[in-house]
Design an enzyme around this catalytic site. Structure first.
Site, PDB file in Angstrom:
ATOM      1  N   LYS A  99     -12.974  -4.918  -2.805  1.00 40.87           N
ATOM      2  CA  LYS A  99     -13.274  -6.325  -3.022  1.00 40.87           C
ATOM      3  C   LYS A  99     -14.432  -6.529  -3.989  1.00 40.87           C
ATOM      4  O   LYS A  99     -14.431  -7.459  -4.780  1.00 40.87           O
ATOM      5  CB  LYS A  99     -13.633  -6.995  -1.683  1.00 40.87           C
ATOM      6  CG  LYS A  99     -12.426  -7.319  -0.835  1.00 40.87           C
ATOM      7  CD  LYS A  99     -12.766  -7.597   0.611  1.00 40.87           C
ATOM      8  CE  LYS A  99     -13.700  -8.763   0.795  1.00 40.87           C
ATOM      9  NZ  LYS A  99     -13.829  -9.122   2.236  1.00 40.87           N
ATOM     10  N   THR A 157     -16.034  -8.082   5.385  1.00 42.13           N
ATOM     11  CA  THR A 157     -15.499  -6.756   5.073  1.00 42.13           C
ATOM     12  C   THR A 157     -15.661  -6.445   3.591  1.00 42.13           C
ATOM     13  O   THR A 157     -15.594  -7.341   2.748  1.00 42.13           O
ATOM     14  CB  THR A 157     -13.997  -6.678   5.389  1.00 42.13           C
ATOM     15  OG1 THR A 157     -13.383  -7.875   4.905  1.00 42.13           O
ATOM     16  CG2 THR A 157     -13.737  -6.507   6.857  1.00 42.13           C
ATOM     17  N   TYR A 177      -9.422 -16.558   0.908  1.00 41.12           N
ATOM     18  CA  TYR A 177     -10.507 -16.406   1.886  1.00 41.12           C
ATOM     19  C   TYR A 177     -10.974 -14.964   2.093  1.00 41.12           C
ATOM     20  O   TYR A 177     -12.173 -14.734   2.254  1.00 41.12           O
ATOM     21  CB  TYR A 177     -10.087 -17.002   3.231  1.00 41.12           C
ATOM     22  CG  TYR A 177      -9.949 -18.508   3.233  1.00 41.12           C
ATOM     23  CD1 TYR A 177     -10.960 -19.327   2.714  1.00 41.12           C
ATOM     24  CD2 TYR A 177      -8.808 -19.118   3.755  1.00 41.12           C
ATOM     25  CE1 TYR A 177     -10.825 -20.709   2.718  1.00 41.12           C
ATOM     26  CE2 TYR A 177      -8.672 -20.499   3.765  1.00 41.12           C
ATOM     27  CZ  TYR A 177      -9.677 -21.297   3.249  1.00 41.12           C
ATOM     28  OH  TYR A 177      -9.556 -22.652   3.256  1.00 41.12           O
ATOM     29  N   GLN A 225       0.801  -1.226   0.000  1.00 40.59           N
ATOM     30  CA  GLN A 225       0.000   0.000   0.000  1.00 40.59           C
ATOM     31  C   GLN A 225       0.834   1.277   0.000  1.00 40.59           C
ATOM     32  O   GLN A 225       0.298   2.368   0.129  1.00 40.59           O
ATOM     33  CB  GLN A 225      -0.968  -0.039   1.194  1.00 40.59           C
ATOM     34  CG  GLN A 225      -1.948  -1.210   1.069  1.00 40.59           C
ATOM     35  CD  GLN A 225      -2.937  -1.353   2.213  1.00 40.59           C
ATOM     36  OE1 GLN A 225      -3.112  -0.448   3.011  1.00 40.59           O
ATOM     37  NE2 GLN A 225      -3.597  -2.503   2.290  1.00 40.59           N
ATOM     38  N   GLY A 265     -11.814  -2.996   8.441  1.00 38.26           N
ATOM     39  CA  GLY A 265     -11.732  -3.937   9.551  1.00 38.26           C
ATOM     40  C   GLY A 265     -10.927  -5.165   9.163  1.00 38.26           C
ATOM     41  O   GLY A 265     -10.561  -5.339   8.003  1.00 38.26           O
ATOM     42  N   ASP A 294       2.287  -1.771   4.421  1.00 37.67           N
ATOM     43  CA  ASP A 294       0.879  -2.159   4.535  1.00 37.67           C
ATOM     44  C   ASP A 294       0.114  -1.107   5.357  1.00 37.67           C
ATOM     45  O   ASP A 294       0.696  -0.411   6.185  1.00 37.67           O
ATOM     46  CB  ASP A 294       0.795  -3.533   5.217  1.00 37.67           C
ATOM     47  CG  ASP A 294      -0.513  -4.261   4.911  1.00 37.67           C
ATOM     48  OD1 ASP A 294      -1.237  -3.833   3.997  1.00 37.67           O
ATOM     49  OD2 ASP A 294      -0.799  -5.260   5.589  1.00 37.67           O
ATOM     50  N   HIS A 295      -1.191  -1.041   5.133  1.00 39.71           N
ATOM     51  CA  HIS A 295      -2.081  -0.166   5.923  1.00 39.71           C
ATOM     52  C   HIS A 295      -1.490   1.233   6.121  1.00 39.71           C
ATOM     53  O   HIS A 295      -1.289   1.677   7.241  1.00 39.71           O
ATOM     54  CB  HIS A 295      -2.373  -0.765   7.316  1.00 39.71           C
ATOM     55  CG  HIS A 295      -3.208  -2.002   7.272  1.00 39.71           C
ATOM     56  ND1 HIS A 295      -3.710  -2.573   8.401  1.00 39.71           N
ATOM     57  CD2 HIS A 295      -3.615  -2.772   6.229  1.00 39.71           C
ATOM     58  CE1 HIS A 295      -4.395  -3.670   8.081  1.00 39.71           C
ATOM     59  NE2 HIS A 295      -4.355  -3.799   6.761  1.00 39.71           N
ATOM     60  N   ARG A 311      -7.352   1.587  12.382  1.00 36.27           N
ATOM     61  CA  ARG A 311      -6.644   0.484  11.730  1.00 36.27           C
ATOM     62  C   ARG A 311      -6.147   0.889  10.347  1.00 36.27           C
ATOM     63  O   ARG A 311      -4.966   0.917  10.089  1.00 36.27           O
ATOM     64  CB  ARG A 311      -7.562  -0.743  11.628  1.00 36.27           C
ATOM     65  CG  ARG A 311      -6.896  -1.974  11.061  1.00 36.27           C
ATOM     66  CD  ARG A 311      -7.835  -3.173  11.184  1.00 36.27           C
ATOM     67  NE  ARG A 311      -7.219  -4.383  10.691  1.00 36.27           N
ATOM     68  CZ  ARG A 311      -7.267  -4.793   9.435  1.00 36.27           C
ATOM     69  NH1 ARG A 311      -7.928  -4.077   8.534  1.00 36.27           N
ATOM     70  NH2 ARG A 311      -6.686  -5.909   9.062  1.00 36.27           N
TER      71      ARG A 311
END
Ligand SMILES: [Ca+2]
Ligand SMILES: [Ca+2]
Ligand SMILES: [Ca+2]
Length: 470
Positions: free
Chosen positions: A396, A369, A363, A92, A266, A162-163, A247
């Site tokens: 997604k 989410t 998964y 990210q 989340g 990340d994040h 988060r």
């Protein structure tokens, strides 16, 4: 004539009254047509409508800021930022949020400024990489249509691959609001690093311009990068920290009456829509969604004495990893989300076999989410019933979730799903007349097909789609 109309109305009312369910008078769903405004962009991350009939776009991977003509999709590069660090694919980091000064290109503006955030290498050694984040102000030259004269407002903000969050907006108070994620710590490859979302800066750290506690926060900065004097004092310290316990808040947006909202990703369930209040603690990593102990406990891998010898799992928590329930967490500053998108169901199966494709388990695509990637309040009356709704794109599902906020600015109805395509939706912008919603799409990674199954075959990678009211 009038009598005929009255009679017809009476018949209609009788028909409605006779219906078995007491439905609200149905408004015909607005119809939109989709066109592709532009393609061939390198992962457009922010799209923001300028006063110059262009969408201003950050391209995450290339460091380009590109202006896309609303008339014909023509692309013009305003600058290629030389020191952007961006990992291709899923990570990210890169060129992220951007905001235009509210005066830019308006009247005799003396503030021709554009504010951007990006990842850079803070280690001067050439063989090592130390990712940090900075916010830089560029100056726009209307004649050459180029950005130049970068001025660093803040640097050295802690990030990982990340994040990163990275959303940047300018509020009605002319302050910069900026989200930094938790760095994806305590999971996957970073599972032995502690989450810093609840950590707060000390006065000594602020004096030393040490921003190491800034992960998992929403910051508020003056336009020159300094700390506003009216920022909240939290634990006795005033800093850039406006709120904490986040988060991955990739969406930040102001409503028409000045309320600030954030969307937040989340872990497996419970992406959140939050009303952001100064000094608020949004709970991560102790609480996801509501404080209800529903299919979430905080497993602190980083606190396990033998963390490095453990194998990280999304599903099984070893005995040596300390765990805490949501309800064991209490803080007077804690703020519940306005809405969870979406909670788990009790006993939720997080390993749905339908998300195993050719032997590879994907998964997360089957978790509740939505991977909320941005947020933007719709303030026009052009689309009936949409005034004061927040539009939340989903990575997604290739869908925009419209959450109505109503007169109070709080939740006023169920989310509506719009504009499904086989893409990853990254960000939105809205036309001046309110009739077109522009949606930026990622260049790569996993989305869902029309059956809700994982696919890497994106319909419009690296594009800006335009959904126009028919
Ligand atoms: Ca935008
Ligand atoms: Ca929360
Ligand atoms: Ca919960």
């Amino acid at each position: 004539m009038r009598t005929v109309r009255m009679r017809m109305l009476a018949v209609l009312l009788a028909a409605v009254a006779g219906a078995t369910t007491a439905a609200a008078p149905a408004q015909a769903a607005p119809k939109f047509t989709m066109t592709v405004l532009a393609s061939g962009l390198a992962n457009p991350w922010e799209i923001v409508r300028g006063p110059d009939a262009h969408l201003w776009t950050t391209e995450k991977f290339t460091g380009r800021i590109t202006r896309v003509s609303l008339a014909d999709g023509t692309k013009k590069t305003a600058v290629t930022i030389p020191d952007v660090v961006a990992t291709r694919g899923g990570p990210q980091d890169g060129l992220l949020g951007m905001a235009l000064h509210p005066d830019l290109l308006r009247g005799a503006s003396t503030n021709p400024y554009v504010y951007v955030s990006y990842t850079y290498d803070a280690d001067p050694a050439t063989d090592t990489l130390l990712r940090r984040q900075k916010i830089v102000r560029y100056t726009y030259d209307k004649a050459t249509e180029l950005l130049s004269s970068p001025l660093e407002l803040i640097s050295g903000m802690p990030v990982t691959i990340d994040h990163l969050s990275g959303r940047l907006v300018i509020g009605p108070d002319k302050k910069i609001y900026y989200s930094i994620g938790d760095g994806g710590k305590n999971q996957y490859t970073l599972y032995c690093e502690p989450i810093m979302a609840q950590a707060l800066p000390t006065a000594a750290q602020v004096a030393a311009r040490n921003w190491n506690t800034y992960q998992g926060k929403i910051l508020r900065l003056n336009l020159d990068g300094t700390i506003p004097l009216d920022n909240p004092v939290i634990n006795g310290v005033r800093s850039h920290v406006y709120t904490y316990g986040h988060r991955n808040a990739q969406g930040l947006t102001f409503g028409p009456t000045g309320l600030l909202y954030a969307s937040e990703q989340g872990p497996k369930s419970d992406d959140e829509l939050n009303l952001i209040v100064p000094g608020g603690n949004y709970g991560w990593p102790h609480v996801v969604g509501r404080r209800d102990n529903l299919e979430y406990t905080y497993a602190n891998w980083s606190a396990a004495p033998n963390c490095a010898s453990l194998e990280y799992s999304d599903f099984t928590i070893p005995a040596s990893v300390p765990q805490r329930t949501e309800t064991s967490f209490f803080d007077l500053r804690y703020v519940e989300p306005m809405r969870s998108l979406f909670p788990a169901t009790p006993g939720q199966n997080f390993q749905d076999p339908k998300c195993v494709v050719d032997g590879i388990a994907i998964y997360p695509i089957c978790w509740p989410t939505i991977a909320a990637s941005s947020a933007e309040v719709y303030t026009s009356t052009a689309v009936p019933g949409w005034w004061n709704s927040v539009l939340i794109p989903s990575l997604k599902y290739g869908t925009i979730y419209r959450v109505p906020l109503g007169l109070t600015g709080l939740i006023a109805g169920e989310p509506e799903l719009l504009f499904k395509t086989v893409n990853r939706y990254r960000d939105t912008a809205i036309s001046t007349d309110g009739r077109t919603i522009y949606v930026a799409t990622d260049g790569t990674s996993i989305a869902t097909d029309l059956n809700g199954l994982p696919t890497a075959d994106l319909a419009n990678p690296g594009s800006i789609l335009a959904f126009t009211l028919a």
